[in-house]
Motif scaffolding. Structure first.
Motif, PDB file in Angstrom:
ATOM      1  N   ASP A 156       0.838  -1.193   0.000  1.00 51.87           N
ATOM      2  CA  ASP A 156       0.000   0.000   0.000  1.00 51.87           C
ATOM      3  C   ASP A 156       0.882   1.256   0.000  1.00 51.87           C
ATOM      4  O   ASP A 156       1.829   1.354   0.792  1.00 51.87           O
ATOM      5  N   MET A 157       0.576   2.192  -0.889  1.00 53.94           N
ATOM      6  CA  MET A 157       1.357   3.415  -0.974  1.00 53.94           C
ATOM      7  C   MET A 157       1.092   4.326   0.227  1.00 53.94           C
ATOM      8  O   MET A 157      -0.055   4.504   0.643  1.00 53.94           O
ATOM      9  N   SER A 160      -1.165   8.239  -0.062  1.00 52.93           N
ATOM     10  CA  SER A 160      -1.765   8.249  -1.392  1.00 52.93           C
ATOM     11  C   SER A 160      -2.935   9.228  -1.493  1.00 52.93           C
ATOM     12  O   SER A 160      -3.146   9.858  -2.544  1.00 52.93           O
ATOM     13  N   ALA A 164      -3.144  12.216  -4.246  1.00 50.71           N
ATOM     14  CA  ALA A 164      -4.240  12.332  -5.209  1.00 50.71           C
ATOM     15  C   ALA A 164      -4.866  13.718  -5.157  1.00 50.71           C
ATOM     16  O   ALA A 164      -5.183  14.315  -6.198  1.00 50.71           O
ATOM     17  N   TYR A 172      -2.493  12.308 -11.304  1.00 50.99           N
ATOM     18  CA  TYR A 172      -2.358  11.208 -10.353  1.00 50.99           C
ATOM     19  C   TYR A 172      -2.377   9.859 -11.068  1.00 50.99           C
ATOM     20  O   TYR A 172      -1.664   8.929 -10.684  1.00 50.99           O
ATOM     21  N   LEU A 176       0.520   7.101 -10.846  1.00 58.47           N
ATOM     22  CA  LEU A 176       0.318   5.702 -10.490  1.00 58.47           C
ATOM     23  C   LEU A 176       0.924   4.770 -11.528  1.00 58.47           C
ATOM     24  O   LEU A 176       1.535   3.744 -11.188  1.00 58.47           O
ATOM     25  N   TYR A 179       4.567   4.729 -11.075  1.00 57.12           N
ATOM     26  CA  TYR A 179       4.844   4.028  -9.811  1.00 57.12           C
ATOM     27  C   TYR A 179       4.813   2.515 -10.017  1.00 57.12           C
ATOM     28  O   TYR A 179       5.759   1.802  -9.651  1.00 57.12           O
ATOM     29  N   TYR A 180       3.761   2.019 -10.640  1.00 55.87           N
ATOM     30  CA  TYR A 180       3.642   0.579 -10.868  1.00 55.87           C
ATOM     31  C   TYR A 180       4.686   0.073 -11.860  1.00 55.87           C
ATOM     32  O   TYR A 180       5.212  -1.035 -11.710  1.00 55.87           O
ATOM     33  N   TYR A 197      -4.370  -4.950  -9.025  1.00 53.83           N
ATOM     34  CA  TYR A 197      -4.116  -3.539  -8.717  1.00 53.83           C
ATOM     35  C   TYR A 197      -5.425  -2.990  -8.167  1.00 53.83           C
ATOM     36  O   TYR A 197      -6.458  -3.056  -8.827  1.00 53.83           O
ATOM     37  N   ASP A 200      -4.297   2.442  -5.310  1.00 54.27           N
ATOM     38  CA  ASP A 200      -2.857   2.612  -5.048  1.00 54.27           C
ATOM     39  C   ASP A 200      -2.265   1.388  -4.356  1.00 54.27           C
ATOM     40  O   ASP A 200      -1.131   1.411  -3.900  1.00 54.27           O
ATOM     41  N   GLU A 201      -3.042   0.314  -4.271  1.00 55.48           N
ATOM     42  CA  GLU A 201      -2.572  -0.912  -3.625  1.00 55.48           C
ATOM     43  C   GLU A 201      -2.330  -1.991  -4.673  1.00 55.48           C
ATOM     44  O   GLU A 201      -3.055  -2.093  -5.656  1.00 55.48           O
ATOM     45  N   PRO A 243       6.984   8.542  -4.150  1.00 55.65           N
ATOM     46  CA  PRO A 243       6.180   7.480  -3.518  1.00 55.65           C
ATOM     47  C   PRO A 243       7.021   6.533  -2.670  1.00 55.65           C
ATOM     48  O   PRO A 243       8.203   6.322  -2.922  1.00 55.65           O
TER      49      PRO A 243
END
Length: 331
Positions: A156-157, A160, A164, A172, A176, A179-180, A197, A200-201, A243
């Motif tokens: 979990d970010m 987040s 956002a 945002y 993301l 980030y991923y 996904y 943000d988790e 992040p």
């Protein structure tokens, strides 16, 4: 291009010999190495934001042009080896001109085009669905539900919600995606599979033995963290935020199978998923980056990994408390 034993078309084809075989093997090896490097370092990133079919067609055009150039360079070299003469000899170039106008050249280029198209199609479908989904679907591994032991990591970010709000929904989304993308190599390198996904988790899973082997599930966490740290300047300059994440790790039995009528998915059911989610939620109040269940820690009791006990903790929705640990950060 080369034919074995008796050459049926000596005016256009190269007769196979040990010299030709060694040359062709080296040429194929070098071409494959260069193409792989270009794909990883440039081409995949260059067409990353294109639509599915545009990405395939653009890549296919690039590879065909690349292979055409290689073919037109290597044929005269192979012909000079076959004829035992100089690369500049007129015999070599006469054979080359006949080859370019022959059915051999056309059939070779057609078969290469088809092979490249199928390879790119499979590769991109695999990228969209997950790097193990296609194999499991084709082999029918989970067509009939089966019980198996798996490790799950809920990642979990941090912050987040504020990110956002600060960035707005369009920026945002791009944030993301970056980030991923930054986490993906570490997951693949440590044999993990992305299950879901969720905003943000991200939920990552391993077959039990793959996750335990070489400490994959733990080292994946540190590799992902390192990858984000190395990209921190980019995130700061592009989005104004960097992040980071917290993670919970647990293992247990699940029932795994294909589910869905309109869209097939590999689906996991079992208490282990709920427990892992609860463990992850304890990271913030306990001020830990990663928390691991006692059940998973017990599988490493004879290894060199050191764990710090966090106590016997109650988990939301569960009657029995669970012993939790955090690994000593030596990575």
């Amino acid at each position: 291009m080369a034919t074995e034993y008796q050459n049926q078309r000596p005016e256009t084809d190269i007769t196979l010999s040990w010299d030709i075989l060694i040359f062709a093997s080296l040429a194929v090896f070098l071409m494959g190495t260069v193409m792989g490097a270009v794909e990883v370092l440039w081409l995949d990133k260059r067409f990353k934001n294109k639509s599915f079919w545009k990405k395939i067609l653009y890549k296919m055009g690039f590879y065909l042009l690349f292979i055409l150039i290689i073919n037109l360079v290597t044929f005269p070299l192979a012909a000079s080896i076959e004829l035992g003469t100089s690369f500049l000899n007129t015999e070599v170039w006469q054979k080359f001109s006949k080859y370019v106008a022959s059915i051999t050249f056309l059939s070779t280029f057609t078969s290469l085009s088809f092979s490249i198209f199928l390879s790119l199609l499979y590769s991109d479908i695999n990228e969209y669905l997950g790097h193990t989904f296609m194999i499991n679907l084709i082999t029918g591994k989970y067509h009939t539900p089966k019980e198996e032991s798996r490790i799950f990591m809920f990642l979990d970010m941090k912050s987040s919600t504020s990110f956002a709000e600060q960035l707005g929904h369009e920026l945002y989304f791009k944030f993301l995606r970056d980030y991923y993308d930054q986490l993906s190599n570490a997951i693949i390198e440590h044999t993990g599979e992305v299950y879901q996904y969720i905003g943000d988790e991200i939920v990552i899973t391993w077959e039990l033995q793959k996750g335990i082997e070489n400490q994959n599930c733990l080292l994946c966490f540190y590799a992902m963290r390192k990858s984000l740290q190395q990209k921190s300047i980019y995130f700061e300059e592009t989005y104004g935020v960097v992040p980071s994440f917290r993670a919970g790790l647990h293992m247990g039995k699940v029932t795994t199978g294909e589910i869905g009528a309109l869209k097939k998915e590999i689906f996991y059911t079992g208490d282990v998923l709920n427990v892992t989610a609860r463990i992850q939620k304890l990271c913030k109040p306990m001020e830990q980056e990663i928390i691991v269940s006692e059940k998973l820690v017990s599988l490493w009791k004879f290894s060199d990994i050191e764990f710090v006990p966090l106590g016997n903790m109650e988990l939301e929705g569960r009657q029995e408390p669970m012993e939790l640990y955090t690994p000593k950060n030596k990575v």
